[in-house]
Design a protein around this motif. Structure first.
Motif, PDB file in Angstrom:
ATOM      1  N   ALA A 178       0.853  -1.194   0.000  1.00 51.86           N
ATOM      2  CA  ALA A 178       0.000   0.000   0.000  1.00 51.86           C
ATOM      3  C   ALA A 178       0.881   1.234   0.000  1.00 51.86           C
ATOM      4  O   ALA A 178       2.069   1.175   0.358  1.00 51.86           O
ATOM      5  N   ALA A 179       0.299   2.362  -0.429  1.00 55.25           N
ATOM      6  CA  ALA A 179       1.020   3.637  -0.435  1.00 55.25           C
ATOM      7  C   ALA A 179       0.038   4.763  -0.161  1.00 55.25           C
ATOM      8  O   ALA A 179      -1.087   4.759  -0.666  1.00 55.25           O
ATOM      9  N   LYS A 180       0.460   5.715   0.663  1.00 55.72           N
ATOM     10  CA  LYS A 180      -0.367   6.893   0.903  1.00 55.72           C
ATOM     11  C   LYS A 180       0.544   8.093   1.117  1.00 55.72           C
ATOM     12  O   LYS A 180       1.705   7.959   1.542  1.00 55.72           O
ATOM     13  N   LEU A 181       0.021   9.269   0.824  1.00 58.36           N
ATOM     14  CA  LEU A 181       0.782  10.500   0.988  1.00 58.36           C
ATOM     15  C   LEU A 181       0.681  10.974   2.433  1.00 58.36           C
ATOM     16  O   LEU A 181      -0.415  11.074   2.995  1.00 58.36           O
ATOM     17  N   GLY A 182       1.830  11.242   3.043  1.00 55.85           N
ATOM     18  CA  GLY A 182       1.880  11.726   4.418  1.00 55.85           C
ATOM     19  C   GLY A 182       3.068  12.632   4.598  1.00 55.85           C
ATOM     20  O   GLY A 182       3.461  13.357   3.672  1.00 55.85           O
ATOM     21  N   THR A 183       3.691  12.582   5.748  1.00 54.31           N
ATOM     22  CA  THR A 183       4.890  13.370   6.016  1.00 54.31           C
ATOM     23  C   THR A 183       5.911  12.516   6.747  1.00 54.31           C
ATOM     24  O   THR A 183       5.571  11.476   7.331  1.00 54.31           O
ATOM     25  N   ALA A 184       7.164  12.962   6.704  1.00 58.86           N
ATOM     26  CA  ALA A 184       8.242  12.285   7.418  1.00 58.86           C
ATOM     27  C   ALA A 184       9.204  13.342   7.951  1.00 58.86           C
ATOM     28  O   ALA A 184       9.385  14.392   7.326  1.00 58.86           O
ATOM     29  N   PRO A 185       9.832  13.098   9.107  1.00 58.50           N
ATOM     30  CA  PRO A 185      10.819  14.049   9.631  1.00 58.50           C
ATOM     31  C   PRO A 185      12.129  13.932   8.866  1.00 58.50           C
ATOM     32  O   PRO A 185      12.646  12.833   8.659  1.00 58.50           O
ATOM     33  N   VAL A 186      12.659  15.067   8.433  1.00 60.16           N
ATOM     34  CA  VAL A 186      13.897  15.098   7.650  1.00 60.16           C
ATOM     35  C   VAL A 186      14.797  16.201   8.197  1.00 60.16           C
ATOM     36  O   VAL A 186      14.340  17.326   8.425  1.00 60.16           O
ATOM     37  N   ARG A 187      16.059  15.874   8.389  1.00 60.87           N
ATOM     38  CA  ARG A 187      17.023  16.900   8.776  1.00 60.87           C
ATOM     39  C   ARG A 187      17.348  17.744   7.550  1.00 60.87           C
ATOM     40  O   ARG A 187      17.727  17.224   6.492  1.00 60.87           O
ATOM     41  N   THR A 188      17.216  19.065   7.675  1.00 62.13           N
ATOM     42  CA  THR A 188      17.476  19.980   6.571  1.00 62.13           C
ATOM     43  C   THR A 188      18.423  21.074   7.031  1.00 62.13           C
ATOM     44  O   THR A 188      18.813  21.139   8.206  1.00 62.13           O
ATOM     45  N   SER A 189      18.771  21.971   6.100  1.00 57.13           N
ATOM     46  CA  SER A 189      19.630  23.101   6.449  1.00 57.13           C
ATOM     47  C   SER A 189      18.953  24.064   7.408  1.00 57.13           C
ATOM     48  O   SER A 189      19.617  24.910   8.004  1.00 57.13           O
ATOM     49  N   ARG A 190      17.642  23.927   7.579  1.00 58.83           N
ATOM     50  CA  ARG A 190      16.883  24.786   8.487  1.00 58.83           C
ATOM     51  C   ARG A 190      16.380  24.010   9.697  1.00 58.83           C
ATOM     52  O   ARG A 190      15.395  24.390  10.319  1.00 58.83           O
ATOM     53  N   GLY A 191      17.074  22.943  10.056  1.00 61.35           N
ATOM     54  CA  GLY A 191      16.670  22.109  11.172  1.00 61.35           C
ATOM     55  C   GLY A 191      15.781  20.971  10.722  1.00 61.35           C
ATOM     56  O   GLY A 191      15.560  20.749   9.530  1.00 61.35           O
ATOM     57  N   GLU A 192      15.242  20.233  11.680  1.00 54.86           N
ATOM     58  CA  GLU A 192      14.376  19.106  11.336  1.00 54.86           C
ATOM     59  C   GLU A 192      13.024  19.617  10.849  1.00 54.86           C
ATOM     60  O   GLU A 192      12.366  20.415  11.524  1.00 54.86           O
ATOM     61  N   ALA A 193      12.604  19.159   9.683  1.00 49.50           N
ATOM     62  CA  ALA A 193      11.360  19.609   9.062  1.00 49.50           C
ATOM     63  C   ALA A 193      10.420  18.421   8.872  1.00 49.50           C
ATOM     64  O   ALA A 193      10.855  17.277   8.769  1.00 49.50           O
ATOM     65  N   GLN A 194       9.137  18.719   8.821  1.00 50.56           N
ATOM     66  CA  GLN A 194       8.140  17.733   8.422  1.00 50.56           C
ATOM     67  C   GLN A 194       7.932  17.895   6.920  1.00 50.56           C
ATOM     68  O   GLN A 194       7.487  18.945   6.446  1.00 50.56           O
ATOM     69  N   VAL A 195       8.247  16.851   6.157  1.00 51.80           N
ATOM     70  CA  VAL A 195       8.329  16.951   4.701  1.00 51.80           C
ATOM     71  C   VAL A 195       7.322  15.983   4.070  1.00 51.80           C
ATOM     72  O   VAL A 195       7.197  14.832   4.520  1.00 51.80           O
ATOM     73  N   PRO A 196       6.604  16.408   3.023  1.00 51.87           N
ATOM     74  CA  PRO A 196       5.699  15.479   2.332  1.00 51.87           C
ATOM     75  C   PRO A 196       6.453  14.237   1.857  1.00 51.87           C
ATOM     76  O   PRO A 196       7.572  14.332   1.329  1.00 51.87           O
ATOM     77  N   ALA A 197       5.840  13.083   2.057  1.00 48.09           N
ATOM     78  CA  ALA A 197       6.498  11.818   1.699  1.00 48.09           C
ATOM     79  C   ALA A 197       5.436  10.784   1.362  1.00 48.09           C
ATOM     80  O   ALA A 197       4.324  10.813   1.901  1.00 48.09           O
ATOM     81  N   TRP A 198       5.806   9.883   0.464  1.00 45.51           N
ATOM     82  CA  TRP A 198       4.966   8.715   0.204  1.00 45.51           C
ATOM     83  C   TRP A 198       5.317   7.651   1.229  1.00 45.51           C
ATOM     84  O   TRP A 198       6.490   7.261   1.369  1.00 45.51           O
ATOM     85  N   LEU A 199       4.321   7.192   1.963  1.00 48.09           N
ATOM     86  CA  LEU A 199       4.514   6.184   3.002  1.00 48.09           C
ATOM     87  C   LEU A 199       4.101   4.826   2.440  1.00 48.09           C
ATOM     88  O   LEU A 199       2.914   4.602   2.143  1.00 48.09           O
ATOM     89  N   PHE A 200       5.082   3.942   2.288  1.00 45.70           N
ATOM     90  CA  PHE A 200       4.839   2.628   1.710  1.00 45.70           C
ATOM     91  C   PHE A 200       4.694   1.584   2.819  1.00 45.70           C
ATOM     92  O   PHE A 200       5.603   1.437   3.649  1.00 45.70           O
TER      93      PHE A 200
END
Length: 323
Positions: A178-200
């Motif tokens: 299954a797959a659905k669109l959600g978010t995932a925590p990602v370390r970025t140049s601006r700190g940890e962000a909540q980023v759109p992600a496909w969750l498999f």
């Protein structure tokens, strides 16, 4: 196929630098004789850090685009497949691009275009496993008899079975159901962000595998590092990547020689950047030219936050890789 390096145990010596006011000389607690050489080079690296406007205004990830969302409950089979990107799908994945999404940073948000589930899966899947030497090429489960735990007969060693006694971990793909669109925590140049992600959803894992859904056109390029002109100091080695960030505690991997000893983490902490590397004692006798990746840990005086972690040899910002 991704190569793996042997990770050998070592004493984790805590080398902690004070968080100094901007422009002042940071302090470094380290009894090793390489302290001065590391401090001098780290000061040059920090002074040369000029990342450009995209660092604070765009989306610039400092982490692999495949993220585990929770504890997956790996077995040796499933962990090997995850590390190598071996997948198979048993679900129809849409090729339609969704509406724009939002990256949420600690200091604001950014609207970005997204990719489809099919495109994200295509990035996730790195190919098929290698041949298995007589073992079944399929995930464990009742649909695949012949694998241990599958509920069917197993092939035992003997005249009719495989000769190798290698553990059963070499050639099992992960099955996406299954797959659905959600978010995932990602370390970025601006700190940890909540980023759109496909969750498999993956058969056999207790947590989804996320693939970042931000379109490549919206991903800012990492700045070119500026390394000091002088060669690397004797006994000082560089950092290859970050393995974990837990508040003020950092774990990174050093690139060391296979005969190096007295491997020690070295850190210089400033208000705007953290520079890391390591100290080693090089062998005086014959040794091969192999490099190994050695994990080390140190604790800062303040949580890392959005400060970049720079390699003391190259000046490059370190990426957080899957641990």
């Amino acid at each position: 196929m991704r190569r793996t390096a042997a990770l050998l145990g070592l004493p984790l010596l805590m080398i902690v630098a004070g968080c100094a006011p901007a422009g002042s000389e940071p302090t470094l607690t380290d009894s090793e004789p390489r302290r001065d050489a590391f401090t001098s080079r780290a000061t040059e690296v920090a002074a040369a850090w000029r990342p450009g406007p995209a660092w604070t205004t765009g989306y610039l990830p400092l982490q692999d685009p495949t993220v585990l969302v929770g504890d997956p409950g790996f077995t040796p089979d499933t962990e090997a497949a995850f590390r190598n990107g071996w997948y198979r799908d048993q679900v129809d994945l849409s090729a339609a691009k969704p509406a724009d999404g939002t990256v949420r940073f600690p200091d604001g948000s950014l609207t970005v275009p997204l990719i489809s589930a099919a495109e994200a899966y295509g990035q996730l899947d790195q190919g098929d496993p290698p041949p298995c030497g007589g073992r079944p090429k399929g995930p464990a489960g009742p649909k695949f008899p012949g694998r241990p735990g599958a509920g069917g007969p197993t092939v035992e060693p003997g005249p009719d079975g495989p000769v190798s006694s290698t553990p059963f971990t070499a050639c099992v793909p992960l099955t996406v159901t299954a797959a659905k669109l959600g978010t995932a925590p990602v370390r970025t140049s601006r700190g940890e962000a909540q980023v759109p992600a496909w969750l498999f959803t993956v058969e056999g894992l207790s947590a989804p595998v996320a693939r970042i859904a931000v379109a490549p056109s919206a991903v800012a390029a990492a700045p070119e590092p500026t390394a000091p002109a002088n060669p690397a100091p004797q006994g000082v080695v560089g950092a290859q990547d970050l393995r974990s960030v837990d508040g003020a505690t950092l774990t990174w991997r050093l690139g060391v020689g296979s005969c190096d000893t007295a491997i020690t983490p070295l850190v210089q902490e400033r208000d705007d950047v953290v520079v890391v590397g390591g100290g080693v004692t090089t062998a005086t006798g014959p040794c091969n030219a192999m490099m190994k990746l050695e994990p080390v840990t140190a604790t800062l005086k303040a949580p890392l936050g959005d400060r970049p972690v720079l390699d003391v040899l190259t000046g490059a910002p370190l990426r957080l890789t899957a641990s």
